[in-house]
Motif scaffolding. Sequence first.
Motif, PDB file in Angstrom:
ATOM      1  N   ALA A  31      23.163  41.120   5.274  1.00  0.00           N
ATOM      2  CA  ALA A  31      23.177  41.131   3.821  1.00  0.00           C
ATOM      3  C   ALA A  31      24.111  40.031   3.346  1.00  0.00           C
ATOM      4  CB  ALA A  31      23.633  42.485   3.279  1.00  0.00           C
ATOM      5  N   LEU A  32      23.809  39.459   2.194  1.00  0.00           N
ATOM      6  CA  LEU A  32      24.685  38.484   1.545  1.00  0.00           C
ATOM      7  C   LEU A  32      25.011  39.015   0.162  1.00  0.00           C
ATOM      8  CD1 LEU A  32      26.146  35.769   1.402  1.00  0.00           C
ATOM      9  CD2 LEU A  32      24.004  34.754   0.568  1.00  0.00           C
ATOM     10  N   ARG A  33      26.262  39.388  -0.039  1.00  0.00           N
ATOM     11  CA  ARG A  33      26.724  39.874  -1.338  1.00  0.00           C
ATOM     12  C   ARG A  33      27.509  38.753  -2.007  1.00  0.00           C
ATOM     13  NH1 ARG A  33      32.374  41.172  -3.157  1.00  0.00           N
ATOM     14  NH2 ARG A  33      32.048  42.251  -5.119  1.00  0.00           N
ATOM     15  N   GLY A  82      26.599  40.171  -7.976  1.00  0.00           N
ATOM     16  CA  GLY A  82      27.540  40.793  -8.892  1.00  0.00           C
ATOM     17  C   GLY A  82      27.387  40.285 -10.316  1.00  0.00           C
ATOM     18  N   LEU A  83      27.262  41.222 -11.277  1.00  0.00           N
ATOM     19  CA  LEU A  83      27.105  40.870 -12.692  1.00  0.00           C
ATOM     20  C   LEU A  83      28.453  40.912 -13.407  1.00  0.00           C
ATOM     21  CD1 LEU A  83      23.921  43.044 -13.407  1.00  0.00           C
ATOM     22  CD2 LEU A  83      24.003  40.547 -13.143  1.00  0.00           C
ATOM     23  N   ASN A  84      28.550  40.119 -14.479  1.00  0.00           N
ATOM     24  CA  ASN A  84      29.780  39.974 -15.261  1.00  0.00           C
ATOM     25  C   ASN A  84      29.987  41.198 -16.162  1.00  0.00           C
ATOM     26  OD1 ASN A  84      31.840  39.249 -17.010  1.00  0.00           O
ATOM     27  ND2 ASN A  84      30.989  37.248 -17.520  1.00  0.00           N
ATOM     28  N   GLU A  85      31.068  41.949 -15.909  1.00  0.00           N
ATOM     29  CA  GLU A  85      31.385  43.121 -16.716  1.00  0.00           C
ATOM     30  C   GLU A  85      32.422  42.814 -17.807  1.00  0.00           C
ATOM     31  OE1 GLU A  85      32.704  47.840 -16.162  1.00  0.00           O
ATOM     32  OE2 GLU A  85      32.691  46.482 -14.437  1.00  0.00           O
ATOM     33  N   LEU A  86      32.977  41.603 -17.784  1.00  0.00           N
ATOM     34  CA  LEU A  86      34.038  41.279 -18.748  1.00  0.00           C
ATOM     35  C   LEU A  86      33.539  40.456 -19.927  1.00  0.00           C
ATOM     36  CD1 LEU A  86      37.055  40.496 -16.384  1.00  0.00           C
ATOM     37  CD2 LEU A  86      36.398  42.658 -17.469  1.00  0.00           C
ATOM     38  N   HIS A  87      32.270  40.072 -19.909  1.00  0.00           N
ATOM     39  CA  HIS A  87      31.738  39.257 -21.005  1.00  0.00           C
ATOM     40  C   HIS A  87      31.898  40.007 -22.333  1.00  0.00           C
ATOM     41  CE1 HIS A  87      29.397  36.093 -22.833  1.00  0.00           C
ATOM     42  NE2 HIS A  87      28.596  36.983 -23.390  1.00  0.00           N
ATOM     43  N   GLY A  88      32.532  39.361 -23.286  1.00  0.00           N
ATOM     44  CA  GLY A  88      32.770  39.978 -24.585  1.00  0.00           C
ATOM     45  C   GLY A  88      34.136  40.629 -24.707  1.00  0.00           C
ATOM     46  N   ARG A  89      34.805  40.834 -23.577  1.00  0.00           N
ATOM     47  CA  ARG A  89      36.143  41.429 -23.618  1.00  0.00           C
ATOM     48  C   ARG A  89      37.207  40.325 -23.699  1.00  0.00           C
ATOM     49  NH1 ARG A  89      33.808  45.715 -19.871  1.00  0.00           N
ATOM     50  NH2 ARG A  89      34.302  47.690 -20.907  1.00  0.00           N
ATOM     51  N   PHE A 119      17.847  42.798  -3.606  1.00  0.00           N
ATOM     52  CA  PHE A 119      17.999  44.174  -3.153  1.00  0.00           C
ATOM     53  C   PHE A 119      18.757  45.014  -4.175  1.00  0.00           C
ATOM     54  CE2 PHE A 119      20.447  47.492  -0.966  1.00  0.00           C
ATOM     55  CZ  PHE A 119      19.408  48.214  -0.403  1.00  0.00           C
ATOM     56  N   ALA A 120      19.869  44.465  -4.685  1.00  0.00           N
ATOM     57  CA  ALA A 120      20.694  45.268  -5.597  1.00  0.00           C
ATOM     58  C   ALA A 120      21.591  44.371  -6.431  1.00  0.00           C
ATOM     59  CB  ALA A 120      21.545  46.270  -4.821  1.00  0.00           C
ATOM     60  N   PHE A 121      22.076  44.945  -7.539  1.00  0.00           N
ATOM     61  CA  PHE A 121      23.096  44.307  -8.371  1.00  0.00           C
ATOM     62  C   PHE A 121      24.337  45.193  -8.382  1.00  0.00           C
ATOM     63  CE2 PHE A 121      19.255  42.397 -10.145  1.00  0.00           C
ATOM     64  CZ  PHE A 121      19.639  41.076 -10.355  1.00  0.00           C
ATOM     65  N   GLU A 122      25.486  44.538  -8.400  1.00  0.00           N
ATOM     66  CA  GLU A 122      26.741  45.221  -8.693  1.00  0.00           C
ATOM     67  C   GLU A 122      27.178  44.817 -10.101  1.00  0.00           C
ATOM     68  OE1 GLU A 122      29.463  45.964  -4.895  1.00  0.00           O
ATOM     69  OE2 GLU A 122      29.147  43.833  -5.252  1.00  0.00           O
ATOM     70  N   LEU A 123      28.161  45.516 -10.636  1.00  0.00           N
ATOM     71  CA  LEU A 123      28.720  45.183 -11.944  1.00  0.00           C
ATOM     72  C   LEU A 123      30.238  45.181 -11.835  1.00  0.00           C
ATOM     73  CD1 LEU A 123      28.314  44.682 -15.014  1.00  0.00           C
ATOM     74  CD2 LEU A 123      28.465  47.175 -15.313  1.00  0.00           C
ATOM     75  N   GLN A 161      18.118  48.022  -7.064  1.00  0.00           N
ATOM     76  CA  GLN A 161      19.090  49.104  -7.045  1.00  0.00           C
ATOM     77  C   GLN A 161      20.401  48.682  -7.718  1.00  0.00           C
ATOM     78  OE1 GLN A 161      19.304  51.772  -3.603  1.00  0.00           O
ATOM     79  NE2 GLN A 161      17.956  50.351  -2.525  1.00  0.00           N
ATOM     80  N   ILE A 162      21.170  49.671  -8.122  1.00  0.00           N
ATOM     81  CA  ILE A 162      22.510  49.435  -8.658  1.00  0.00           C
ATOM     82  C   ILE A 162      23.509  49.954  -7.631  1.00  0.00           C
ATOM     83  CG2 ILE A 162      24.164  49.986 -10.478  1.00  0.00           C
ATOM     84  CD1 ILE A 162      21.817  50.353 -12.386  1.00  0.00           C
ATOM     85  N   TYR A 163      24.402  49.063  -7.197  1.00  0.00           N
ATOM     86  CA  TYR A 163      25.480  49.422  -6.276  1.00  0.00           C
ATOM     87  C   TYR A 163      26.809  49.151  -6.985  1.00  0.00           C
ATOM     88  CZ  TYR A 163      22.814  50.167  -1.930  1.00  0.00           C
ATOM     89  OH  TYR A 163      21.991  50.678  -0.951  1.00  0.00           O
ATOM     90  N   GLY A 164      27.866  49.758  -6.529  1.00  0.00           N
ATOM     91  CA  GLY A 164      29.162  49.488  -7.136  1.00  0.00           C
ATOM     92  C   GLY A 164      30.175  50.569  -6.781  1.00  0.00           C
TER      93      GLY A 164
END
Length: 501
Positions: free
Chosen positions: A83-85, A140-147, A181-185, A224-227
């Motif tokens: 896997a490549l994360r 991995g998705l950006n969870e800080l956008h807007g903060r 395969f999946a996204f993280e946040l 899928q959603i992983y995290g």
Amino acid sequence: YQRRVRGTIFFVIEMKFLFAFVLVAIAYGATVEVVQIDTTSFILELDPRFVSSGWEMWSYLDNIKTLSNSIFRKIASNLGPGALRVGGITCDWVNYTVPKTKISDQYGAFWPDYERPISMDDFKALVDLAAASNLEFVFGLNELHGRNCHVNGSKCIGKWDTSNVREFLTYIRDNKVGPIFAFELGNELTVNDYHIPITENIADYITLNQIFTEIWPDKLTRPQIYGPSVDHCNSDVDLFMSQTKSFLGGFTYHSYPGENGSRLVTQEVSIQWLKENIILHDPHANSEYCIESWNRIGKPVGMHLWLTETNSAYNGINGVMNAFENSFWYLASLGQYAKTGVERHCRWAFYGGSNFAFFDTKDDGRTFYVLPDYWVAVLHKRVIGTKVLSATGTFTNGLVYAHCGKASGSVSLIVINPSTSDITLDLRGIGSTVPRDEYIFTATALSSQTVELNGNSLFINPDGSLPSALRPRTVSSGDIILPRYSYGYIVLNGANAKVCQ
């Protein structure tokens, strides 16, 4: 009376044999490790992608032009299947330049202070690299956008602005970009509310699941959603798993047992540290808690468990983490996590720009080279089977982990000798003198970036293919002796292990 005499004679012969065995060990200057291997049952089955890797987001962006290089791709493909994360701290400091989308400037921050753009062509090139290399892709998705993350150092305030992520995911669906395969946040945001509170992190994951459901109504086509890629486990992870278990595909966390690496040069050749501080008393991640919490909350509902970042330390210590010495940690970590239920062991990092990448380029920017851990990963995929066996002993000087081999009936061992003297292995349950293939790594110094396999130096071929020197020494009989400061694999082809047939 006749049976008693024969029994006594047999006992004397056995004692003489044991005495001779010890004398041989002493003659070689070796200590003896007695290891009991159970070949009647197995602990669990590993996924063939267990040995995996992770890559920092900005490092990927720095190397966009390299992704199409044929040598780079060949070296990467040698790490498949895996896997490549792609994530890390900088996954929260990017924006997705979807056509017709204007991205507003992000507030400055204490760590990264701006968002770097990812074009859709660049993203598709990354997806293509993973697919061509037989690497399952997690992004991995950006969870800080807007903060606003320029508050009290690195505290973040405000709500997550989902508009950019939503449009990015819509583009992926409409243009059939994949496989993914999946996204993280987010990445390492919540420990002690360091960046955001755990309650906000949970709320963001619930929102992300709603977005996924809207964009991919058919669950069969939905990534899928992983995290949450947390870097320390405590009661917060119990809360996270409990609140997300209805949709979370896998729980992910990070472990760097040597922490900042200040004592790594002695820790990695300490048998006690290797035995007791990778999982059992992991001071960084509290790994034992992570695994126990998953067993209690996540596993019963089918949630998977991934270690999406790990290395001996989180600072790239030159002369240790990019050298022969680091593989003492790496092999011990692989051997221990294989018994826990962790499905992906993502060694950090995949490529370039640090002292702990699997491979990189020299100062000329064109000549590729690989680090010692690369050879460990490549051989693991080629000699270690999926069934994990029990190998027990006192392990006072060395370590042994057992698996079924690739061939029917064979047993493959991970062997580690971090001590200053040779070790003779006395294998119970199989026998120590069966025909075998030995892959033993040594080096001229612990700090060497060049390793020797059975006495032959290893270098990647100029075209990225594996060298002919990556082959075993075949031994028909005789004792198994591990040289001082050595590690590797031993494949017992003559084990005839019932559970491995």
